[in-house]
Design a protein around this motif. Sequence first.
Motif, PDB file in Angstrom:
ATOM      1  N   ALA A   1     -15.299 -91.216  -1.510  1.00  0.00           N
ATOM      2  CA  ALA A   1     -16.112 -90.551  -0.487  1.00  0.00           C
ATOM      3  C   ALA A   1     -15.323 -90.397   0.813  1.00  0.00           C
ATOM      4  N   ASP A   2     -14.518 -91.392   1.150  1.00  0.00           N
ATOM      5  CA  ASP A   2     -13.713 -91.320   2.372  1.00  0.00           C
ATOM      6  C   ASP A   2     -12.572 -90.309   2.224  1.00  0.00           C
TER       7      ASP A   2
ATOM      8  N   ALA B  78     -12.225 -86.835   4.436  1.00  0.00           N
ATOM      9  CA  ALA B  78     -10.976 -86.453   5.108  1.00  0.00           C
ATOM     10  C   ALA B  78     -10.515 -85.072   4.636  1.00  0.00           C
ATOM     11  N   CYS B  79     -10.652 -84.804   3.348  1.00  0.00           N
ATOM     12  CA  CYS B  79     -10.225 -83.510   2.797  1.00  0.00           C
ATOM     13  C   CYS B  79     -11.073 -82.359   3.329  1.00  0.00           C
ATOM     14  N   ALA B  80     -12.333 -82.609   3.595  1.00  0.00           N
ATOM     15  CA  ALA B  80     -13.225 -81.570   4.119  1.00  0.00           C
ATOM     16  C   ALA B  80     -12.772 -81.074   5.489  1.00  0.00           C
ATOM     17  N   ARG B  81     -11.962 -81.865   6.173  1.00  0.00           N
ATOM     18  CA  ARG B  81     -11.481 -81.486   7.511  1.00  0.00           C
ATOM     19  C   ARG B  81     -10.077 -80.885   7.489  1.00  0.00           C
ATOM     20  N   LEU B  82      -9.503 -80.712   6.298  1.00  0.00           N
ATOM     21  CA  LEU B  82      -8.136 -80.192   6.208  1.00  0.00           C
ATOM     22  C   LEU B  82      -8.092 -78.681   6.360  1.00  0.00           C
ATOM     23  N   THR B  83      -7.010 -78.203   6.913  1.00  0.00           N
ATOM     24  CA  THR B  83      -6.779 -76.762   6.992  1.00  0.00           C
ATOM     25  C   THR B  83      -6.109 -76.303   5.697  1.00  0.00           C
TER      26      THR B  83
ATOM     27  N   TRP C  36      -9.681 -77.428  -0.202  1.00  0.00           N
ATOM     28  CA  TRP C  36      -9.867 -78.870  -0.356  1.00  0.00           C
ATOM     29  C   TRP C  36     -11.313 -79.261  -0.636  1.00  0.00           C
ATOM     30  N   THR C  37     -12.251 -78.548  -0.066  1.00  0.00           N
ATOM     31  CA  THR C  37     -13.650 -78.877  -0.312  1.00  0.00           C
ATOM     32  C   THR C  37     -13.992 -78.633  -1.766  1.00  0.00           C
ATOM     33  N   THR C  38     -13.594 -77.481  -2.296  1.00  0.00           N
ATOM     34  CA  THR C  38     -13.819 -77.173  -3.700  1.00  0.00           C
ATOM     35  C   THR C  38     -13.058 -78.139  -4.597  1.00  0.00           C
ATOM     36  N   ALA C  39     -11.851 -78.479  -4.198  1.00  0.00           N
ATOM     37  CA  ALA C  39     -11.003 -79.365  -5.004  1.00  0.00           C
ATOM     38  C   ALA C  39     -11.663 -80.716  -5.261  1.00  0.00           C
ATOM     39  N   MET C  40     -12.395 -81.214  -4.279  1.00  0.00           N
ATOM     40  CA  MET C  40     -13.026 -82.524  -4.445  1.00  0.00           C
ATOM     41  C   MET C  40     -14.155 -82.499  -5.465  1.00  0.00           C
TER      42      MET C  40
END
Length: 162
Positions: free
Chosen positions: A89-90, A94-99, A143-147
């Motif tokens: 989850a952490d 963090a990935c949700a905030r990546l460019t 990154w959001t989709t990747a998770m």
Amino acid sequence: MSKRLIIMRHAKSSWKSGAATDHQRPLNKRGRRDAPRIGARLQELGWIPDLVIASDSQRTRETWQRMQTGFLQTIEERFDGDFYHGGLADIASACARLTEDISTLLVLGHNPGWEDATEELSGQWVRMTTANAALLQSDAEDWTTAMDTDWLLVDLLRPKEL
């Protein structure tokens, strides 16, 4: 463009250091030896992170500091208190905030969260002993989709095998 994620556990730390807290434990001799070897191997394989997000503990900071010597380029780093005792989850947060210019991310943290995250993402259980690095790849565009997708476990780097 695919995404690559390196999930790495900190190098071996010292239980006899006299550190006041677990958070302050430094690396031991083996940890100081293994961290740069993993960094050099990642460089050789072309798994060069665009960004490193690490726990803010002493042992993860030292692991990253020593790993940097194995890379030929400067790599952006961030230290995140949520990664101390953190998990998937952490990492996802963090990935949700990546460019989108970040294609390879290295997350550096602790067990059991890192071992569990590797299994949850790849569907494969791997033992993450100290300084092990799981190399994962996703065909996701962001990154959001990747998770939310299945990741391929490409390799597991172990210092004792280098």
